[in-house]
Motif scaffolding. Structure first.
Motif, short mmCIF file in Angstrom:
data_model
loop_
_atom_site.label_atom_id
_atom_site.label_comp_id
_atom_site.label_asym_id
_atom_site.label_seq_id
_atom_site.Cartn_x
_atom_site.Cartn_y
_atom_site.Cartn_z
N ASP A 173 12.70 35.16 8.22
CA ASP A 173 13.49 36.34 8.14
C ASP A 173 15.03 35.84 8.48
O ASP A 173 15.88 36.33 7.77
CB ASP A 173 13.12 37.27 9.33
N THR A 174 15.34 35.09 9.18
CA THR A 174 16.58 34.77 9.35
C THR A 174 17.24 33.92 8.22
O THR A 174 18.34 34.44 7.78
CB THR A 174 16.90 33.69 10.50
N LEU A 226 17.46 29.56 17.82
CA LEU A 226 16.26 30.26 18.11
C LEU A 226 15.78 29.63 19.68
O LEU A 226 14.45 29.98 19.69
CB LEU A 226 15.22 30.29 17.06
N ARG A 263 7.68 33.02 11.07
CA ARG A 263 8.28 34.36 10.40
C ARG A 263 9.73 34.64 10.68
O ARG A 263 10.56 35.07 10.00
CB ARG A 263 7.28 35.36 11.18
N LYS A 264 10.22 34.21 12.15
CA LYS A 264 11.40 34.63 12.50
C LYS A 264 12.71 33.57 11.62
O LYS A 264 13.70 33.93 11.25
CB LYS A 264 11.72 34.08 13.82
#
Ligand code: COI
Length: 357
Positions: free
Chosen positions: A336-337, A272, A332-333
């Motif tokens: 979610d991932t 990321l 959050r990312k």
């Protein structure tokens, strides 16, 4: 080794939950469990899946007196297309055997650990909830059952696996928790058992946890046991701190748990666009970095806790919000991932997912 499957009489079948949104963590158990015994003169014997139920154990068993016990935690996920998947279970098998060797218990062949879990989960697959945030928590455990009061490794063990349909670990769900840095009690010291997943580590953490709760915090963040200066872990989670483009976590120096989710976060954060650093984190420097805004986000990672945002950190007399105290964009990312991979919603470039049905 063959695993016998014993009949499940109707009276041993439990009523199923009807509302998945009400599932909490670890209070409900499925109909069956796996049990394998180890005896000093025979090794691993008599693997069976039997109706879930209490053990009848001699009150002198070593586990009750000297805490010769280890455990693991992993999850099974039900995908939208009905696939059942485990997440990196080989890592749990390896860590279980690391814990076993540290607590002087026999190691279990990895194939037996994995096959036993897979067969049990397949038999119990109707118990796996499917709503977002829910899963089937798997708890492999080993206990010393020799009835003797001398302090020594047992000559008889039970390895067993129980299953629990679960929702979020923290009642708040995916919302920021508040954490207190513990500066009186310690969890682990170099050379101790901090890196092993053994019940005693959790028993000794209860007092600090209760005191923190009274002050309004969900958990404590442990400092190293010698200088009480470097950040280690939260009992149920490894901890991460995100700066502008770097994510920092404590190194595996032997006194913290080698988390499966920790390892996954380190790999995902790299994809990321973040640099990851495993390094000692001085608590005074960390508080200064939170105060001056350099630390943008903090979160914990764990099988039960998944990715849990941390909104505030309290140390000595100062309690600081991290960022705006809410859920940060990276947190959050990552959530979610990670959950996207676990629930088969996004591709798994790492080969972490193990489909079992
Ligand atoms: C897990 O995350 O699986 C654990 O074992 C932590 C436990 C405190 C629930």
């Amino acid at each position: 080794m063959e695993i016998r499957i014993l009949p499940l009489p109707d009276e041993k079948r439990k009523p199923r939950f009807t509302d998945e949104s009400k599932l909490s963590f670890g209070r409900l158990f499925t109909d069956r469990m796996l049990l394998v015994e180890w005896k000093v003169d025979q090794g691993w014997v008599d693997a069976r899946i039997e109706p879930y139920g209490p053990f009848v154990l001699d009150p002198a068993c070593l586990v009750f007196h000297y805490a010769q016990e280890i455990f693991e935690g992993l999850k099974a996920y039900k995908w939208e297309d009905g696939t059942i998947a485990l997440f990196r279970p080989e890592m749990n098998a390896r860590r279980f055997n690391y814990s076993a060797s540290r607590i002087c218990m026999p190691e279990i062949p990895e194939e037996l650990f994995l096959k036993g879990i897979e067969e049990l989960v397949r038999l119990e697959k109707e118990w796996i909830p499917a709503s977002p945030g829910t899963s089937l928590y798997i708890r492999p455990t080993m206990i010393a059952v020799e009835p003797v009061l001398g302090v020594k490794p047992s000559d008889h063990y039970y390895f067993y696996v129980i299953l629990s349909p679960v929702g979020a670990y923290y009642p708040k769900g995916f919302n920021p928790v508040q954490i207190m840095v513990e500066d009186k009690f310690v969890r682990a010291v170099p050379g101790g058992t901090g890196e092993a997943k053994t019940g005693g580590n959790y028993a000794s953490s209860l007092k600090a946890g209760l005191e923190a709760k009274k002050k309004g915090f969900e958990q404590v963040l442990w400092l190293d046991g010698v200088q009480r200066r470097y950040v280690e872990e939260v009992g149920a989670m490894n901890m991460f701190f995100a700066y502008e483009d770097v994510v920092v976590t404590a190194p595996l120096t032997g006194s913290i748990l080698n988390g499966v989710t920790r390892d996954s976060v380190l790999k995902l954060a790299g994809t990321l666009g973040f640099r990851v650093e495993e390094r000692q984190i001085d608590i005074n420097e960390l508080m200064a970095d939170i105060r001056n805004g350099a630390v943008k986000e903090a979160f914990g990672s764990g099988t039960a806790a998944v990715i849990t945002p941390v909104g505030a950190l309290s140390y000595k007399d100062e309690c600081l919000n991290i960022g705006d105290g809410g859920v940060g964009a990276l947190t959050r990312k990552l959530y979610d991932t990670l959950t996207g991979i676990q629930y088969g919603k996004i591709a798994d470039p790492f080969g972490w997912v193990r489909k079992i049905a």
